[in-house]
Enzyme design. Structure first.
Site, PDB file in Angstrom:
ATOM      1  CE1 TYR A 256      -4.062  13.236   6.965  1.00  0.00           C
ATOM      2  CE2 TYR A 256      -5.643  13.535   8.782  1.00  0.00           C
ATOM      3  CZ  TYR A 256      -4.856  12.610   7.831  1.00  0.00           C
ATOM      4  OH  TYR A 256      -4.942  11.197   7.937  1.00  0.00           O
TER       5      TYR A 256
ATOM      6  CG  ASP B 241       2.858   3.876  -3.042  1.00  0.00           C
ATOM      7  OD1 ASP B 241       3.505   4.765  -2.716  1.00  0.00           O
ATOM      8  OD2 ASP B 241       2.066   3.570  -1.811  1.00  0.00           O
TER       9      ASP B 241
ATOM     10  CE  LYS C  56      -7.134  11.970   5.175  1.00  0.00           C
ATOM     11  NZ  LYS C  56      -7.085  10.949   4.002  1.00  0.00           N
TER      12      LYS C  56
ATOM     13  CB  ILE D 271      -3.914   3.409  12.055  1.00  0.00           C
ATOM     14  CG1 ILE D 271      -5.505   3.738  11.919  1.00  0.00           C
ATOM     15  CG2 ILE D 271      -3.858   1.875  11.587  1.00  0.00           C
ATOM     16  CD1 ILE D 271      -6.401   3.058  12.809  1.00  0.00           C
TER      17      ILE D 271
ATOM     18  CB  THR E  47       0.547   3.450   9.035  1.00  0.00           C
ATOM     19  OG1 THR E  47       0.394   5.094   9.324  1.00  0.00           O
ATOM     20  CG2 THR E  47      -0.908   2.606   9.172  1.00  0.00           C
TER      21      THR E  47
ATOM     22  CG  ASN F 171      -4.802   3.988   1.691  1.00  0.00           C
ATOM     23  OD1 ASN F 171      -5.074   4.138   2.914  1.00  0.00           O
ATOM     24  ND2 ASN F 171      -3.442   3.825   1.096  1.00  0.00           N
TER      25      ASN F 171
END
Ligand SMILES: NC(=O)c1ccc[n+]([C@@H]2O[C@H](COP(=O)([O-])OP(=O)(O)OC[C@H]3O[C@@H](n4cnc5c(N)ncnc54)[C@H](O)[C@@H]3O)[C@@H](O)[C@H]2O)c1
Length: 249
Positions: free
Chosen positions: A150, A31, A154, A183, A185, A84
């Site tokens: 985006y 990360d 994807k 989600i 997050t 991810n």
């Protein structure tokens, strides 16, 4: 199991790394967020799990190569990688997206996933096989609006997932994607904060999701664990939709 999680210091990557460690995996977290990585490692160690952290920008090929090397150096092999790491595109009309914004989203989301696959594959082959799980999105299939770069990134991840699944099937590498819906997050906390009416934005997310709520990072982690492990031994080349029923409507 030795598992790499990119973007593992926050969001659903963090929840997935915790789950992998709880299940006994040795986790290699990559990360850009060094502080988040340190706090994750402390949490995993306190629970008796095993993990190492490597500062990694997935848009930089040398960083991703070094992350894979770290897994083999630390734990002797690589069994699985969860590609991810990703960023959102601020809601923007498609004819107003700058080249710079488009390239930034594609560099991290799509090129970062490509680098993860490219560098994991030789390590997985050295291991006699393994699994790749790529984080796509329902945006690959369904219009979300205002996020062209985006959605393009994807959709590209889905195509890449199928190419790798077919190309390496005979060499015992399975490659699948997940397609999360909304989600809860950091990414969506930021999306909500930027909305003209944050509460209306959250209400909209709930209303487009038949289960009536946002998903959790742990619910994503459970699906990643399934696709990464032998429990999914006959599954390759798919996108597993985890969206509370959204694209069924
Ligand atoms: N949140 C959602 O509703 C949702 C839905 C579908 C797909 N996704 C995808 O899930 C993945 C994770 O999203 P999240 O919601 O957990 O986001 P998040 O922003 O909460 O966490 C993302 C993590 O990735 C890290 N990261 C960002 N850029 C990086 C880079 N260049 N290199 C390495 N690490 C980097 C961040 O530091 C952070 O730890 C992304 O690929 C995202 O597109 C999210």
């Amino acid at each position: 199991m030795v598992a790499i999680v990119t973007g593992g210091a926050g969001g659903m990557g963090r929840d997935t790394a915790l789950l992998f460690a709880r299940e006994g995996a040795s986790v290699v977290v990559g990360d850009v967020d060094i502080d988040g990585g340190a706090s994750l490692l402390a949490e995993i160690a306190a629970a008796g799990g095993k993990a190492v952290f490597q500062r990694t920008d997935v848009a930089v090929e040398a960083d991703v190569a070094a992350l894979v090397a770290k897994a083999e150096q630390s734990y002797g092999k690589l069994d699985t990688i969860f590609n991810n790491a990703g960023i959102e595109q601020p809601v923007t009309a498609s004819d107003e997206i700058s080249e710079e914004l488009f390239e930034r989203v594609i560099d991290i989301n799509l090129k970062g996933t490509f680098f993860g696959c490219k560098h994991a594959i030789p390590a997985l082959l050295r291991n006699g096989g393994g699994t790749i799980v790529n984080n796509s999105s329902v945006s690959a299939f369904a219009n979300v609006g205002g996020n062209l770069s985006y959605a393009a990134s994807k959709g590209g991840i889905m195509s890449m997932t199928r190419v790798i699944a077919i190309e390496y099937a005979a060499r015992n590498i399975r490659c699948n994607a997940i397609n999360p819906g909304v989600i809860d997050t950091g990414m969506n906390q930021r999306n909500k904060a930027k909305a003209a009416d944050p509460d209306a934005m959250e209400q909209k997310w709930r209303s487009i999701t038949p289960l009536g709520r946002m998903g959790t990072g742990t619910e994503i982690g459970e699906a990643v664990l399934f696709l990464a492990s032998a429990q999914s031994s006959f599954v390759t080349g798919i996108g597993l939709v985890i969206d509370g029923g959204r694209i069924a409507t």
